[in-house]
Design a protein around this motif. Structure first.
Motif, PDB file in Angstrom:
ATOM      1  N   ARG A 134       0.643  -1.333  -0.100  1.00 50.28           N
ATOM      2  CA  ARG A 134      -0.019  -0.042   0.038  1.00 50.28           C
ATOM      3  C   ARG A 134       0.939   1.166  -0.017  1.00 50.28           C
ATOM      4  O   ARG A 134       1.823   1.262   0.699  1.00 50.28           O
ATOM      5  CB  ARG A 134      -0.915   0.018   1.141  1.00 50.28           C
ATOM      6  N   PRO A 144      -2.206   8.758  -2.742  1.00 49.02           N
ATOM      7  CA  PRO A 144      -3.243   8.124  -3.567  1.00 49.02           C
ATOM      8  C   PRO A 144      -2.669   8.411  -5.075  1.00 49.02           C
ATOM      9  O   PRO A 144      -1.868   9.490  -5.555  1.00 49.02           O
ATOM     10  CB  PRO A 144      -4.341   9.178  -3.472  1.00 49.02           C
ATOM     11  N   LYS A 153      -2.616   9.570  -8.949  1.00 47.21           N
ATOM     12  CA  LYS A 153      -3.001  10.832  -9.587  1.00 47.21           C
ATOM     13  C   LYS A 153      -3.690  10.527 -10.928  1.00 47.21           C
ATOM     14  O   LYS A 153      -3.510  11.275 -11.755  1.00 47.21           O
ATOM     15  CB  LYS A 153      -1.524  11.481 -10.004  1.00 47.21           C
ATOM     16  N   ASN A 184     -15.141   3.571  -5.036  1.00 44.20           N
ATOM     17  CA  ASN A 184     -14.631   2.701  -3.749  1.00 44.20           C
ATOM     18  C   ASN A 184     -15.867   2.712  -2.801  1.00 44.20           C
ATOM     19  O   ASN A 184     -15.696   3.730  -1.892  1.00 44.20           O
ATOM     20  CB  ASN A 184     -13.509   3.108  -3.151  1.00 44.20           C
ATOM     21  N   ARG A 200     -17.614   2.637   0.626  1.00 41.41           N
ATOM     22  CA  ARG A 200     -16.677   2.198   1.731  1.00 41.41           C
ATOM     23  C   ARG A 200     -17.782   2.097   2.792  1.00 41.41           C
ATOM     24  O   ARG A 200     -18.783   3.230   3.173  1.00 41.41           O
ATOM     25  CB  ARG A 200     -15.732   3.409   2.154  1.00 41.41           C
ATOM     26  N   THR A 256     -14.264  15.381   4.194  1.00 43.87           N
ATOM     27  CA  THR A 256     -13.834  14.049   3.797  1.00 43.87           C
ATOM     28  C   THR A 256     -12.761  13.845   2.754  1.00 43.87           C
ATOM     29  O   THR A 256     -12.025  12.997   2.783  1.00 43.87           O
ATOM     30  CB  THR A 256     -14.953  13.441   2.853  1.00 43.87           C
ATOM     31  N   GLY A 257     -12.361  15.198   2.129  1.00 46.24           N
ATOM     32  CA  GLY A 257     -10.984  15.216   1.586  1.00 46.24           C
ATOM     33  C   GLY A 257     -11.246  14.546  -0.075  1.00 46.24           C
ATOM     34  O   GLY A 257     -10.381  14.273  -0.515  1.00 46.24           O
ATOM     35  N   ASP A 258     -12.682  14.168  -0.252  1.00 46.90           N
ATOM     36  CA  ASP A 258     -12.830  13.452  -1.329  1.00 46.90           C
ATOM     37  C   ASP A 258     -13.147  14.367  -2.285  1.00 46.90           C
ATOM     38  O   ASP A 258     -14.293  14.803  -2.311  1.00 46.90           O
ATOM     39  CB  ASP A 258     -14.067  12.292  -1.153  1.00 46.90           C
ATOM     40  N   PRO A 259     -12.395  14.476  -3.715  1.00 48.05           N
ATOM     41  CA  PRO A 259     -12.665  15.500  -4.620  1.00 48.05           C
ATOM     42  C   PRO A 259     -14.043  15.093  -4.920  1.00 48.05           C
ATOM     43  O   PRO A 259     -14.479  16.345  -5.668  1.00 48.05           O
ATOM     44  CB  PRO A 259     -11.449  15.326  -5.511  1.00 48.05           C
ATOM     45  N   ASP A 301     -23.985   5.362   8.508  1.00 45.00           N
ATOM     46  CA  ASP A 301     -23.213   6.113   7.927  1.00 45.00           C
ATOM     47  C   ASP A 301     -22.580   7.151   9.020  1.00 45.00           C
ATOM     48  O   ASP A 301     -22.106   8.434   8.391  1.00 45.00           O
ATOM     49  CB  ASP A 301     -24.047   6.840   6.711  1.00 45.00           C
ATOM     50  N   GLU A 307     -19.516   7.613   9.568  1.00 45.86           N
ATOM     51  CA  GLU A 307     -18.200   8.355   9.205  1.00 45.86           C
ATOM     52  C   GLU A 307     -18.597   9.584   8.491  1.00 45.86           C
ATOM     53  O   GLU A 307     -17.920  10.533   8.431  1.00 45.86           O
ATOM     54  CB  GLU A 307     -17.335   7.381   8.552  1.00 45.86           C
TER      55      GLU A 307
END
Lengths: 182, 544
Positions: free
Chosen positions: B13, B17, B19, B28, B30, B108-111, B454, B456
């Motif tokens: 791992r 992440p 690019k 993904n 989760r 979340t920092g998820d784009p 949910d 998180e």
């Protein structure tokens, strides 16, 4: 010059590199935002991370006080514990400080005296990593506890207060026997 | 144990992440970030299509064979019917003004939680199949074909949007990404892809009038219970009426106020207020066990479902023959009322423009909907000095106010709640300006995402709000977070427990109930939560 004195002198550069490394564990678009936005309310993740790293770095300059270190690393880990990270990814940034420090020291890192000092420093970083892991687990447990409590409380409490739930009568609990056995 | 990674997996791992561009970054799904799939029984009950068992974690979602056709037809139909949707699909220049304004992106920092990108998930398919430019230039024009993975991405991210509309405040074109989410969810519902935290409340609401499926006798029991509690605390037993024909005003509030703590204390606040106004000024108001839900999870399903569930408000008002409707502390309920109700189920000709029977104030802002917000009603009463308030009973509270997204951005209700709070409590502190009023940060659990599974998502989405609360807690010692939304009252306590455990949550009417003196009351030594009022016991001792 003692290692700590050198590191304090290079503190700004080291913390910046460390911060960049932590922030680069996020996708590139996010990482750019976390580095650029300085308003702590528009960017709580970036500002909390930067402030936390600064404080932790100071903690590492002497004997590690676990309580202080835990207090400073908690806000960073608390955030990462709810984000898309494995436990290793959430806490692993602590260990990367070793390499950053060596890079900053350059050739000086190979000096035998310096190596001894670095060993002691590394041990403190390892200790910090374990603290980070403890905090991570504590946060995860908190999440599950909140989930469980919420499920229980959501409506049960209100029903209970309204007397809509049939409870075991007081005297049964006191005597430990049910009416049938008396 | 099957989820435990193998040693070689861990070693391989990377902490950085990949690019890849967003189109090439696979989805993904989760656990902790999504809500369970809808119960087929609930989907079936309201006649929505394709009720079936399905699991987001499984590859096969048991979709109908012609699912693509259904989506395209659904899109075509909505592009024709909703000009806003068509315009929002076309005009975005991807300037990025909205990108970092979403609490889910920040937390979340998820784009893919950037509002622009969340909308691009749909827009890319629109370009591919509905624009010539996209058909010719494909990926270069930001177009991509609809695939199963794209559909899954829609579902995952459209249920990571609380439709709070903070992003729309910053869009130079006025694109309302919430409306894109609304349409996107509608399209998913054409395939039976709802979440159960929405689908079952919708079915319950359709059946019994409220999200929890509570029947009239249980509703009445709860109200009676609150009255008994109020009597214990104040020495005065309120006698509210339910389903009373001929009353002047109908009161509708979210069922969360009646059945879920700490909303229940807000409900006690309403009862105290109405009792005071009835005894002092002859207020003529009734509750309803049929219109027993202000909230409307149909809003998170489809326009049609929203309309069906909302219809009971005017229908009940007509049945009872009231003149106007007073509404309690709720969030999305007010967006539905303020922006949709009149068009969907109006005109409410059987009602009158609301006039306060106590002050004579005519609520022109509600001239069309005929429905007034409780804090508007209260502000008017306080302004005209009609309430007998003792704010000292709230002296132990240091309060900040969380603007609930829908009342703030959906109806511009910004000053009335603050006016009421400051009239009943002397310690009030604002959070930083870019986290309140029009720019308020969402609780992270709205639009039907306040399920437990949910957590998180909720805790990360609520981070920007909690971060601002922590600031006023550390700076001013704030210990109470006030809000005017039932979902807020349900979800902010766990959010605070994780981020700022020293801060508790209250509705505004709970604070009013604590401050309001009832004629003939006994000495008040506890608050509505039956907790001792600091200092009040000492006063008692001194009297003795």
């Amino acid at each position: 010059m003692k290692l700590e004195s050198v590191l304090v002198k290079k503190q700004t550069a080291i913390v910046k590199k460390w911060f960049d490394l932590v922030v680069d564990t996020y996708p590139a678009d996010t990482s750019r935002f976390l580095k650029r936005q300085k308003d702590p309310f528009a960017n709580p993740v970036g500002s909390t991370t930067l402030e936390g790293l600064k404080a932790i770095f100071t903690d590492l300059m002497g004997e590690l006080e676990p309580e202080s270190a835990m207090g400073h690393i908690d806000p960073i880990i608390r955030i990462r514990a709810v984000q898309n990270f494995t436990p290793g990814q959430a806490t692993g940034f602590v260990l990367s400080l070793k390499k950053i420090v060596r890079d900053q020291l350059g050739d000086d890192a190979g000096d035998p005296e310096r190596r001894k000092e670095l060993e002691a420093f590394d041990a403190r970083v390892d200790q910090l990593c374990l603290i980070a892991f403890d905090v991570f687990v504590k946060c995860r447990e908190k999440i599950f506890q909140i989930q469980a409590t919420e499920q229980r409380n959501r409506f049960f409490k209100a029903f209970e207060r309204a007397g809509l739930v049939s409870e075991i009568p007081e005297k049964e609990t006191d005597s430990g026997k049910s009416d049938l056995t008396q | 144990m099957s989820d435990t990674p193998k040693p070689e997996e861990i070693l391989s791992r990377s902490h950085t992440p990949p690019k890849t561009g967003w189109m090439d970054t696979p989805i993904n799904i989760r656990p902790g970030m999504y809500c369970y799939a809808s119960n087929p029984k609930s989907v079936d009950y309201v006649g929505l299509p394709y009720p079936r068992q399905w699991n987001p974690m499984e590859d096969d979602w048991n979709l109908p064979e012609n699912w693509k056709e259904i989506i395209f037809e659904g899109m075509r139909d909505r592009l024709d019917r909703f000009r806003s949707f068509k315009v929002f699909m076309d005009i975005c220049v991807r300037c990025g003004a909205c990108a970092d304004k979403c609490h889910f992106f920040i937390g979340t920092g998820d784009p893919k939680n950037m509002p622009v990108l969340r909308a691009e998930l749909i827009r890319s398919v629109y370009r591919n199949d509905f624009t010539r430019f996209g058909k010719i230039f494909g990926k270069m024009a930001g177009a991509r074909p609809m695939t199963l993975d794209v559909l899954k991405e829609w579902w995952y991210y459209l249920f990571q949007c609380t439709e709070c509309r903070r992003c729309s405040v910053f869009c130079p074109y006025g694109i309302d990404t919430a409306e894109i989410t609304i349409i996107g969810r509608e399209l998913l519902n054409l395939l039976g892809l709802n979440i159960d935290w929405i689908a079952t409340p919708v079915a319950n609401c359709y059946r019994t009038g409220n999200h929890l499926g509570i029947q009239p006798h249980a509703y009445k029991d709860m109200i009676d219970f609150f009255c008994e509690d109020i009597e214990e605390i104040t020495g005065v037993l309120p006698k509210p009426s339910l389903n009373r024909k001929g009353a002047e005003i109908l009161f509708i509030t979210p069922s969360g106020d009646v059945f879920a703590d700490p909303g229940t204390y807000t409900a006690m606040g309403y009862l105290i207020l109405f009792d005071f106004l009835e005894k002092k000024y002859g207020l003529d108001i009734t509750w309803s066990t049929y219109a027993s839900e202000g909230g409307n999870f149909g809003f998170f399903t489809s326009h049609e479902t929203m309309k069906r569930l909302n219809a009971k408000m005017y229908a009940e008002a007509k049945r009872l023959g009231v003149k106007w409707i007073l509404g309690g502390e709720c969030g999305h309920m007010w967006r539905v009322i303020n922006q949709y109700m009149d068009t969907m189920n109006g005109p409410a000709d059987h009602l009158e423009v609301p006039v306060s029977p106590i002050t004579g104030t005519r609520f022109e802002n509600a001239a069309s909907t005929r429905m007034v917000h409780i804090t508007e009603f209260l502000s008017d009463l306080i302004y005209h000095d009609k309430l007998d308030l003792d704010p000292s009973r709230n002296d132990h509270l240091k309060v900040t106010f969380h603007d609930s997204c829908n009342p703030a951005r959906g109806m511009g209700l910004l000053d009335e709640p603050r006016y009421v709070i400051q009239s009943v409590c002397k310690n009030f502190y604002e959070m930083p300006s870019n986290t309140i009023r029009e720019q308020t940060f969402c609780c992270g659990s709205g639009a039907g995402l306040n399920a437990g599974e949910d957590m998180e998502l909720r805790l990360s989405g609520g981070l920007p709000r909690a971060n601002a609360v922590r600031h006023v807690h550390e700076k001013h010692g704030v210990n109470m977070l006030a809000c005017i939304c039932a979902i807020d009252r349900a979800v902010l306590p766990p959010l605070m427990e994780y981020w700022v455990p020293e801060v508790d949550v209250t509705g505004i009417c709970e604070m009013v109930g604590n401050a309001l003196n009832l004629p003939g009351q006994k000495k008040r030594t506890t608050d509505l939560r039956s907790e001792d009022l600091p200092g009040m016991e000492e006063e008692e001792d001194a009297d003795e």
